[in-house]
Scaffold this motif. Structure first.
Motif, PDB file in Angstrom:
ATOM      1  N   CYS A   1      38.608  -2.907  88.246  1.00  0.00           N
ATOM      2  CA  CYS A   1      37.280  -3.390  87.792  1.00  0.00           C
ATOM      3  C   CYS A   1      36.152  -2.535  88.493  1.00  0.00           C
ATOM      4  CB  CYS A   1      37.231  -4.771  88.108  1.00  0.00           C
ATOM      5  SG  CYS A   1      38.223  -5.923  87.215  1.00  0.00           S
TER       6      CYS A   1
ATOM      7  N   PHE B   1      40.426  -5.905  93.430  1.00  0.00           N
ATOM      8  CA  PHE B   1      40.232  -5.409  91.867  1.00  0.00           C
ATOM      9  C   PHE B   1      39.793  -4.031  91.761  1.00  0.00           C
ATOM     10  CE2 PHE B   1      40.571 -10.020  92.203  1.00  0.00           C
ATOM     11  CZ  PHE B   1      40.995 -10.374  90.911  1.00  0.00           C
TER      12      PHE B   1
ATOM     13  N   ALA C   1      43.459 -15.512  86.892  1.00  0.00           N
ATOM     14  CA  ALA C   1      42.556 -14.511  86.097  1.00  0.00           C
ATOM     15  C   ALA C   1      42.855 -14.741  84.743  1.00  0.00           C
ATOM     16  CB  ALA C   1      42.598 -13.095  86.401  1.00  0.00           C
TER      17      ALA C   1
ATOM     18  N   HIS D   1      47.804 -10.015  83.655  1.00  0.00           N
ATOM     19  CA  HIS D   1      46.924 -10.391  84.614  1.00  0.00           C
ATOM     20  C   HIS D   1      47.297 -11.284  85.967  1.00  0.00           C
ATOM     21  CE1 HIS D   1      46.866 -14.627  83.801  1.00  0.00           C
ATOM     22  NE2 HIS D   1      47.012 -14.614  82.608  1.00  0.00           N
TER      23      HIS D   1
ATOM     24  N   CYS E   1      39.919 -10.053  82.190  1.00  0.00           N
ATOM     25  CA  CYS E   1      39.793  -9.119  83.428  1.00  0.00           C
ATOM     26  C   CYS E   1      40.027  -7.623  83.163  1.00  0.00           C
ATOM     27  CB  CYS E   1      40.595  -9.588  84.823  1.00  0.00           C
ATOM     28  SG  CYS E   1      42.220  -9.370  84.832  1.00  0.00           S
TER      29      CYS E   1
END
Length: 250
Positions: free
Chosen positions: A229, A226, A33, A29, A37
């Motif tokens: 995500c 990100f 974080a 990560h 995540c």
């Protein structure tokens, strides 16, 4: 002989998640974080691999640092962690700060990693303008007179919220230029960056890609730092194809 980094922390002080069966895939990560995540990657890749995700010391549910670590310290810890867990020839996904650690592993511990996907990878010095240089110069002058005020006035919100040890670690990490390591990397690497990433902009992706022999680069449109995500299905498809065939999904 000094103790290696893993020996400095008891195993139960590292928060680890393992799901699935098969060959190993490890997730590293980013800064501030945690392993959570990677929710969408753990859920997807545990169908095909034994997925291991852990919180670096000082982050998430793992124990705090006892002294300020650099990325070299984190890389030594991670290599020891891999050996302790019997992780060999792993497929690796690393984000941001995790990418810094991964670059050191790829250059110095290549036998541990089979293929690596680095997303939003840090380690390239940012381009700084005159305004930033003047701010740094002012900060250094004020720090000599009123160090606590300088930290409050000039430090970022992220930096101010760190513990004293983590602040010292942050200083070591953020100032490291890891680009000299790129020429040492022989393991297959794919860089995946978000088109609108401002934390690690695309010029950094280009430097990493051009400096790493035979590496690939995929840019995910409309995403930021990100991207894994924001568009997990596309990211997972890119990673799955790379790990299976070495090809890049367009």
């Amino acid at each position: 002989m000094p103790k290696r980094r893993f020996d400095l922390l008891r195993e139960n002080e590292i928060s680890v998640l393992t799901e699935g069966k098969g060959e190993d895939l490890v997730l590293l990560h980013g800064y501030l974080a945690s392993k959570e995540c990677f929710y969408w990657q753990i859920k997807y890749f545990s169908k095909f691999y034994r997925v291991t995700a852990f919180d670096f010391p000082g982050f998430g549910k793992s124990a705090p640092l006892k002294d300020a670590w650099s990325t070299q310290d984190y890389a030594e810890f991670t290599a020891d962690f891999f050996r302790k867990k019997g992780l060999e020839n792993v497929r690796l996904i690393a984000h941001s700060f995790g990418g810094r650690v991964a670059l050191r592993l790829l250059a110095n511990e290549p036998s541990l990693i089979g293929k690596a996907l680095l997303t939003g990878c840090a380690g390239v010095p940012p381009r700084r303008g005159l305004r930033y240089k003047l701010k740094v110069r002012t900060y250094r002058m004020v720090r000599k007179i009123a160090p606590k005020f300088a930290e409050r006035k000039f430090g970022s919100k992220e930096y101010r919220e760190l513990s004293p040890i983590m602040r010292e670690s942050y200083k070591k990490i953020v100032n490291e230029d890891l680009t000299p390591l790129l020429k040492e990397i022989k393991v297959p690497v794919l860089y995946v960056f978000g088109e609108k990433d401002t934390a690690t902009p695309l010029y950094m992706a280009d430097i990493l890609h051009k400096g790493t022999k035979d590496s690939g680069l995929a840019v995910m449109k409309g995403t930021t730092h990100f991207c894994f995500c924001e568009q997990p299905d596309l990211f997972n498809a890119i990673a799955r194809e790379f790990f299976k065939t070495g090809e890049i999904v367009k």
